[in-house]
Design an enzyme around this catalytic site. Structure first.
Site, PDB file in Angstrom:
ATOM      1  N   CYS A 111      42.352  51.468  36.958  1.00  0.00           N
ATOM      2  CA  CYS A 111      41.520  50.340  37.360  1.00  0.00           C
ATOM      3  C   CYS A 111      40.460  50.778  38.381  1.00  0.00           C
ATOM      4  CB  CYS A 111      42.386  49.193  37.868  1.00  0.00           C
ATOM      5  SG  CYS A 111      41.500  47.607  37.872  1.00  0.00           S
ATOM      6  N   HIS A 135      46.156  48.591  33.218  1.00  0.00           N
ATOM      7  CA  HIS A 135      47.231  48.865  34.175  1.00  0.00           C
ATOM      8  C   HIS A 135      48.508  49.322  33.461  1.00  0.00           C
ATOM      9  CE1 HIS A 135      45.623  47.574  38.124  1.00  0.00           C
ATOM     10  NE2 HIS A 135      44.784  46.900  37.361  1.00  0.00           N
ATOM     11  N   GLU A 159      50.913  50.960  34.602  1.00  0.00           N
ATOM     12  CA  GLU A 159      52.114  50.898  35.445  1.00  0.00           C
ATOM     13  C   GLU A 159      52.926  49.636  35.175  1.00  0.00           C
ATOM     14  OE1 GLU A 159      49.076  48.708  38.001  1.00  0.00           O
ATOM     15  OE2 GLU A 159      49.101  50.295  36.489  1.00  0.00           O
TER      16      GLU A 159
END
Length: 238
Positions: A108, A215, A217
């Site tokens: 990001c 994202h 994660e």
């Protein structure tokens, strides 16, 4: 050989002065076999340069907007909060990290820092400046939960990203209002959303230099493609 140690640039809370990071970043790295270490927000960049050799790779996580003055633009009304100390540290250290050929993974804000450090620019607000001008507008700041995939990305062949995931299309989550406008020197845009917004970048002559606009994660434990990203990054750090 022990587990690789990955330095994570810290997120900063101006409200209470805390340095922090979302747990999902740590969990994803640990699951992939790395030891994640949160870096302090050094006021003296030279201090950080002294300890670069203690790490095997670096993660540039999400966060606030980068000061547009750093890529030669006046600040627009749509630009959000900026943190000069974080901008200074990350943009100063990335060239030093690149000289060492240590792996770099950006997420990001991270992809945007990577691009700016190499002379690129950003759309300060995708809706205001880009606005789905190609007639295929995509919701880049979703209202759905963190682990919900809301749009597709298209991957170029003969790229690091394609080598990792082994496919030309997959689905991602999306929480950004800025994006790469002009790629920096040597930057290859390796993936894009259906509306043409750049979603991933890399450097051809670097061991592992990959930035993604989504994202991963939040997706590492529910999507095999995102798990592959984390595994490939950690493997490159060995």
């Amino acid at each position: 050989m022990g587990k690789p140690v990955v330095g994570i640039f810290a997120q900063y809370s101006e409200r209470d002065g805390r340095l922090m990071i979302g747990r999902d970043y740590f969990d994803a790295l640990e699951r992939a076999g790395a030891i994640p270490v949160l870096l302090p927000l050094f006021s003296d960049v030279a201090d950080m340069e002294e300890i670069l050799g203690k790490f095997d790779g670096f993660l540039f996580p999400g966060g606030p907007d980068v000061n547009p003055l750093l890529y030669g633009e006046e600040t627009s009304a749509e630009c959000g909060n900026i943190q000069p100390a974080r901008d200074k540290l990350e943009l100063s250290l990335l060239p030093a990290i690149l000289r060492t050929q240590m792996p770099v993974f950006g997420i990001c804000r991270g992809i945007q820092v990577m691009n700016i450090a190499l002379g690129g620019t950003l759309f300060q607000d995708v809706d205001a400046e880009y606005g789905g001008s190609k007639g295929m507008g995509v919701g880049h700041y979703q209202k759905a939960g963190d682990a919900v995939q809301t749009h597709s990305v298209y991957v170029k062949k003969d790229t690091l990203l394609y080598d990792i995931v082994g496919k030309q299309k997959f689905f991602v989550n999306s929480f950004h209002h800025q994006a790469i406008k002009v790629p920096g020197e040597g930057i290859l845009a390796s993936a894009a959303a259906p509306d043409g917004v750049i979603e991933a970048v890399e450097l051809k002559n670097h061991k592992f230099f990959l930035g993604v606009q989504w994202h991963p994660e939040h997706l590492y434990d529910c999507d095999r493609d995102m798990e592959k990203l984390w595994n490939a990054f950690v493997e490159s750090c060995k």
